[in-house]
Motif scaffolding. Structure first.
Motif, PDB file in Angstrom:
ATOM      1  N   HIS A  90       0.861  -1.185   0.000  1.00 20.07           N
ATOM      2  CA  HIS A  90       0.000   0.000   0.000  1.00 20.07           C
ATOM      3  C   HIS A  90       0.889   1.222   0.000  1.00 20.07           C
ATOM      4  N   SER A  91       0.587   2.183  -0.866  1.00 24.09           N
ATOM      5  CA  SER A  91       1.405   3.383  -0.968  1.00 24.09           C
ATOM      6  C   SER A  91       0.519   4.557  -1.383  1.00 24.09           C
ATOM      7  N   SER A  92       0.944   5.747  -1.034  1.00 28.39           N
ATOM      8  CA  SER A  92       0.263   6.949  -1.516  1.00 28.39           C
ATOM      9  C   SER A  92       0.694   7.199  -2.953  1.00 28.39           C
ATOM     10  N   LEU A  93       0.003   8.100  -3.619  1.00 28.46           N
ATOM     11  CA  LEU A  93       0.360   8.411  -5.010  1.00 28.46           C
ATOM     12  C   LEU A  93       1.752   9.017  -5.100  1.00 28.46           C
ATOM     13  N   ALA A  94       2.157   9.763  -4.079  1.00 28.04           N
ATOM     14  CA  ALA A  94       3.475  10.406  -4.098  1.00 28.04           C
ATOM     15  C   ALA A  94       4.604   9.367  -4.038  1.00 28.04           C
ATOM     16  N   VAL A 124       1.774  -7.221 -10.388  1.00 28.69           N
ATOM     17  CA  VAL A 124       0.727  -8.029 -10.992  1.00 28.69           C
ATOM     18  C   VAL A 124      -0.506  -7.160 -11.231  1.00 28.69           C
ATOM     19  N   THR A 125      -0.950  -6.439 -10.212  1.00 24.34           N
ATOM     20  CA  THR A 125      -2.077  -5.518 -10.364  1.00 24.34           C
ATOM     21  C   THR A 125      -1.740  -4.217  -9.666  1.00 24.34           C
ATOM     22  N   ASP A 126      -2.302  -3.156 -10.206  1.00 22.79           N
ATOM     23  CA  ASP A 126      -2.083  -1.821  -9.639  1.00 22.79           C
ATOM     24  C   ASP A 126      -3.444  -1.151  -9.581  1.00 22.79           C
ATOM     25  N   THR A 127      -4.072  -1.142  -8.401  1.00 26.24           N
ATOM     26  CA  THR A 127      -5.427  -0.599  -8.278  1.00 26.24           C
ATOM     27  C   THR A 127      -5.462   0.444  -7.171  1.00 26.24           C
ATOM     28  N   MET A 128      -6.441   1.340  -7.298  1.00 25.36           N
ATOM     29  CA  MET A 128      -6.689   2.358  -6.256  1.00 25.36           C
ATOM     30  C   MET A 128      -7.696   1.809  -5.280  1.00 25.36           C
ATOM     31  N   VAL A 129      -7.489   2.093  -4.012  1.00 21.18           N
ATOM     32  CA  VAL A 129      -8.429   1.699  -2.976  1.00 21.18           C
ATOM     33  C   VAL A 129      -9.336   2.893  -2.708  1.00 21.18           C
ATOM     34  N   ASP A 130     -10.647   2.677  -2.691  1.00 17.09           N
ATOM     35  CA  ASP A 130     -11.610   3.756  -2.486  1.00 17.09           C
ATOM     36  C   ASP A 130     -11.375   4.428  -1.132  1.00 17.09           C
ATOM     37  N   GLY A 131     -11.459   5.754  -1.117  1.00 19.80           N
ATOM     38  CA  GLY A 131     -11.315   6.512   0.111  1.00 19.80           C
ATOM     39  C   GLY A 131      -9.890   6.877   0.436  1.00 19.80           C
ATOM     40  N   THR A 132      -8.935   6.645  -0.458  1.00 19.96           N
ATOM     41  CA  THR A 132      -7.543   7.017  -0.230  1.00 19.96           C
ATOM     42  C   THR A 132      -7.135   8.048  -1.270  1.00 19.96           C
ATOM     43  N   ASP A 133      -5.994   8.677  -1.082  1.00 21.03           N
ATOM     44  CA  ASP A 133      -5.543   9.682  -2.053  1.00 21.03           C
ATOM     45  C   ASP A 133      -4.988   8.977  -3.239  1.00 21.03           C
ATOM     46  N   GLY A 183       5.933   6.080  -7.469  1.00 21.03           N
ATOM     47  CA  GLY A 183       7.064   6.021  -8.408  1.00 21.03           C
ATOM     48  C   GLY A 183       8.288   5.369  -7.788  1.00 21.03           C
ATOM     49  N   SER A 184       8.608   5.755  -6.552  1.00 22.91           N
ATOM     50  CA  SER A 184       9.779   5.159  -5.896  1.00 22.91           C
ATOM     51  C   SER A 184       9.525   3.694  -5.545  1.00 22.91           C
ATOM     52  N   LEU A 185       8.281   3.331  -5.256  1.00 25.53           N
ATOM     53  CA  LEU A 185       7.959   1.931  -4.983  1.00 25.53           C
ATOM     54  C   LEU A 185       8.194   1.067  -6.216  1.00 25.53           C
ATOM     55  N   HIS A 186       7.774   1.546  -7.385  1.00 27.35           N
ATOM     56  CA  HIS A 186       8.011   0.808  -8.629  1.00 27.35           C
ATOM     57  C   HIS A 186       9.506   0.738  -8.949  1.00 27.35           C
ATOM     58  N   ALA A 187      10.255   1.803  -8.624  1.00 29.15           N
ATOM     59  CA  ALA A 187      11.706   1.795  -8.869  1.00 29.15           C
ATOM     60  C   ALA A 187      12.395   0.728  -8.023  1.00 29.15           C
ATOM     61  N   VAL A 188      12.003   0.616  -6.763  1.00 28.03           N
ATOM     62  CA  VAL A 188      12.603  -0.385  -5.882  1.00 28.03           C
ATOM     63  C   VAL A 188      12.242  -1.792  -6.352  1.00 28.03           C
ATOM     64  N   LEU A 189      10.992  -1.991  -6.744  1.00 26.86           N
ATOM     65  CA  LEU A 189      10.570  -3.318  -7.212  1.00 26.86           C
ATOM     66  C   LEU A 189      11.309  -3.729  -8.482  1.00 26.86           C
ATOM     67  N   SER A 190      11.482  -2.801  -9.408  1.00 26.26           N
ATOM     68  CA  SER A 190      12.186  -3.154 -10.643  1.00 26.26           C
ATOM     69  C   SER A 190      13.670  -3.401 -10.389  1.00 26.26           C
ATOM     70  N   LYS A 191      14.245  -2.702  -9.429  1.00 27.34           N
ATOM     71  CA  LYS A 191      15.658  -2.928  -9.087  1.00 27.34           C
ATOM     72  C   LYS A 191      15.858  -4.320  -8.513  1.00 27.34           C
ATOM     73  N   ARG A 192      14.878  -4.805  -7.765  1.00 25.35           N
ATOM     74  CA  ARG A 192      14.947  -6.126  -7.124  1.00 25.35           C
ATOM     75  C   ARG A 192      14.287  -7.210  -7.968  1.00 25.35           C
ATOM     76  N   ARG A 193      14.093  -6.971  -9.240  1.00 25.80           N
ATOM     77  CA  ARG A 193      13.472  -7.899 -10.182  1.00 25.80           C
ATOM     78  C   ARG A 193      12.050  -8.267  -9.776  1.00 25.80           C
ATOM     79  N   GLY A 194      11.364  -7.294  -9.175  1.00 29.53           N
ATOM     80  CA  GLY A 194       9.979  -7.490  -8.776  1.00 29.53           C
ATOM     81  C   GLY A 194       9.050  -7.269  -9.956  1.00 29.53           C
ATOM     82  N   LYS A 195       7.872  -7.812  -9.850  1.00 31.27           N
ATOM     83  CA  LYS A 195       6.896  -7.706 -10.925  1.00 31.27           C
ATOM     84  C   LYS A 195       5.567  -7.274 -10.316  1.00 31.27           C
TER      85      LYS A 195
END
Length: 134
Positions: free
Chosen positions: A104-108, A125-134, A111-123
């Motif tokens: 779970h991450s904020s919109l801000a 699977v789904t990227d969805t917004m949770v209702d009631g969050t920013d 980008g850094s979360l995806h950068a860390v995942l790609s650096k660690r060969r992460g993939k």
């Protein structure tokens, strides 16, 4: 014979602990990328110890001694390098951990979360917004 018994005594007293330490070091740091080695059987088929007879001590049970001084470091290094060479002669297999996470991450920070995942060969699977969050 008395020479064989003396060699066995030298193995038990001076070399056995060092051989065990060499085995543990070889299993703790494998040959490819210092990874732990698992599910491998190592069989030490034989050990040859050169012994010489001490002069003028024919009735002494410890009449034989090692022909050269054998230090523990020599035994550790020899066994570790022997196991390493034996492991390199067989096809290598690496075991890598596989995790499935829900992050779970904020919109801000997205980008850094995806950068860390790609650096660690992460993939992702789904990227969805949770209702009631920013």
């Amino acid at each position: 014979s008395a020479a064989d018994l003396a060699a066995l005594d030298i193995w038990k007293q001076d070399m056995r602990g060092s051989a065990l330490a060499g085995f543990q070091l070889a299993m703790r740091a494998g040959p490819l990328c210092e990874e732990p080695v698992r599910r491998v059987a190592v069989i030490l088929e034989s050990v040859e110890i050169a012994v010489t007879k001490r002069p003028s001590e024919s009735d002494n049970p410890k009449q034989y001694r090692a022909a050269k001084d054998i230090t523990g470091g020599i035994v550790v290094a020899a066994l570790r390098s022997g196991i390493r060479c034996a492991l390199l002669t067989r096809p290598a297999r690496l075991v890598e951990g596989h995790l499935r996470l829900t992050l779970h991450s904020s919109l801000a920070g997205l980008g850094s979360l995806h950068a860390v995942l790609s650096k660690r060969r992460g993939k992702v699977v789904t990227d969805t917004m949770v209702d009631g969050t920013d």
